[in-house]
Write a protein that holds these residues in place. Structure first.
Motif, short mmCIF file in Angstrom:
data_model
loop_
_atom_site.label_atom_id
_atom_site.label_comp_id
_atom_site.label_asym_id
_atom_site.label_seq_id
_atom_site.Cartn_x
_atom_site.Cartn_y
_atom_site.Cartn_z
N GLY A 42 0.79 -1.23 0.00
CA GLY A 42 0.00 0.00 0.00
C GLY A 42 0.82 1.27 0.00
O GLY A 42 0.25 2.37 0.10
N PHE A 43 2.13 1.16 -0.11
CA PHE A 43 2.95 2.37 -0.13
C PHE A 43 4.21 2.13 -0.95
O PHE A 43 4.60 0.99 -1.22
N ASP A 44 4.85 3.22 -1.33
CA ASP A 44 6.10 3.20 -2.05
C ASP A 44 7.18 3.78 -1.14
O ASP A 44 7.04 4.90 -0.64
N ALA A 45 8.23 3.01 -0.88
CA ALA A 45 9.35 3.52 -0.09
C ALA A 45 10.16 4.50 -0.93
O ALA A 45 10.61 4.16 -2.03
N LEU A 46 10.34 5.72 -0.42
CA LEU A 46 11.03 6.76 -1.18
C LEU A 46 12.46 6.97 -0.72
O LEU A 46 13.38 7.08 -1.55
N HIS A 47 12.67 7.03 0.60
CA HIS A 47 14.01 7.37 1.12
C HIS A 47 14.17 6.83 2.53
O HIS A 47 13.22 6.86 3.33
N TYR A 48 15.37 6.35 2.84
CA TYR A 48 15.72 5.87 4.18
C TYR A 48 16.84 6.75 4.75
O TYR A 48 17.83 7.04 4.07
N ARG A 49 16.66 7.18 5.99
CA ARG A 49 17.73 7.81 6.76
C ARG A 49 18.09 6.84 7.89
O ARG A 49 17.29 6.62 8.79
N ILE A 50 19.28 6.29 7.83
CA ILE A 50 19.70 5.22 8.73
C ILE A 50 20.83 5.74 9.62
O ILE A 50 21.76 6.39 9.13
N ALA A 51 20.75 5.46 10.90
CA ALA A 51 21.81 5.84 11.84
C ALA A 51 22.15 4.63 12.69
O ALA A 51 21.28 4.07 13.36
N ALA A 71 1.94 6.99 0.29
CA ALA A 71 0.79 6.09 0.35
C ALA A 71 0.18 5.95 -1.05
O ALA A 71 -0.11 6.94 -1.72
N GLN A 72 -0.01 4.71 -1.47
CA GLN A 72 -0.62 4.44 -2.78
C GLN A 72 -2.12 4.24 -2.67
O GLN A 72 -2.81 4.21 -3.69
N GLY A 117 -1.74 9.17 -1.93
CA GLY A 117 -1.02 10.27 -2.55
C GLY A 117 -0.29 11.17 -1.58
O GLY A 117 0.39 12.11 -2.02
N ARG A 118 -0.38 10.90 -0.28
CA ARG A 118 0.31 11.71 0.74
C ARG A 118 1.55 10.96 1.22
O ARG A 118 1.57 9.73 1.30
N SER A 119 2.57 11.70 1.59
CA SER A 119 3.78 11.11 2.13
C SER A 119 3.76 11.13 3.65
O SER A 119 3.02 11.90 4.26
#
Length: 276
Positions: A42-51, A71-72, A117-119
């Motif tokens: 149900g969603f598209d992963a756009l970016h990861y910030r990993i620490a 969100a798709q 359509g919202r992030s």
């Protein structure tokens, strides 16, 4: 011409060997009834910030990840892959979120549904000890050797989930950045370009950040860290850096001395300049 002769000679040897021993026997695997389908999360992963914070003395680290997703469809929960780790907390858009961690699945219930359509940003804090796969530690006390301690990742093709809560499917691609807090004497290497390095003399640590702007599957999110030394070289303006254990410096420098010539040969032979 000499190189071409060597290539021709090698091909002749391989052909002669195949004539002597004959073709290998065919390996026949039974047909599989399993069909691999793309899971609809149900969603598209756009970016990861990993620490990650890696103490370096044992096979463990603590981590935090921010996943920016789109969100798709109307989204009430986020399902991630997270195997063999302890989930400490979860948030969605800065608000605490209820989560369930069962086996390799992490289900985060969103405080408020996300419209299509919202992030949104999902934040997860976790820790990993003695990972079964994905992240590999080499520690002198475990090996009984004088090799330096080090850690590296190898996530192909669905093993990133052992060190990072993520969408661990080869079809799902996202950009990412990773910050590694390690002992001050350590070097770090990761995918992308190094964008920052901050030291803490009191804690005797360094935090190094790497960023990759090209979308990649999670198994290609990779890093290595340890008290390495650098061997610097260059080919036509492109820097070449080898990271090796201190005791291997002289041998490695001799072993990799021809790397610029190799890049030049293959670029000339194929007609395509080495692009990286």
């Amino acid at each position: 011409m000499m190189t071409l002769n060597k290539v021709t000679w090698l091909a002749s040897v391989m052909l002669a060997a195949s004539c002597v021993v004959g073709p290998p026997a065919a390996v026949v695997d039974p047909a599989s009834d399993q069909r691999h389908t793309i899971e609809d999360r149900g969603f598209d992963a756009l970016h990861y910030r990993i620490a990650l914070r890696i103490p370096g003395d044992t096979a463990r680290f603590s981590g935090a990840v921010d996943l920016i997703l789109l969100a798709q469809r109307p989204l009430a929960r986020v399902v991630l892959d997270a195997a063999d780790m302890t989930i400490l907390s979860a948030q969605a858009n800065g608000e605490p979120a209820v989560f369930r961690h069962t086996g390799p699945r992490l289900v985060i219930e969103l405080p408020e549904p996300i419209p299509a359509g919202r992030s949104a940003t999902v934040h997860v804090e976790y820790k990993v000890e003695n990972p079964l796969a994905g992240a590999h530690f080499s520690l002198p006390q475990d090996l009984g050797t004088t090799h330096v301690p080090q850690v590296l990742t190898q996530g192909e093709d669905e093993r990133a989930r052992f060190w990072l809560p993520c969408v661990d499917s080869p079809h799902e691609r996202a950009t990412h950045e990773i910050s590694l807090t390690v002992p001050l004497s350590w070097e770090t290497i990761a995918a992308g370009a190094q964008t920052g390095r901050v030291t803490d003399p009191v804690a005797s640590t360094a935090t190094v950040t790497w960023k990759l702007d090209r979308p990649m599957p999670a198994y290609l999110f990779t890093f290595a860290a340890g008290p390495f030394v650098r061997i610097e070289d260059k080919w036509e303006g492109t820097p070449i850096t080898h990271y090796v254990e201190p005791g291997d410096f002289d041998a490695a420098r001799a072993s990799f001395a021809s790397t610029p010539d190799v890049l030049g040969f293959f670029s000339s032979y194929t007609g395509f300049r080495y692009p990286y």
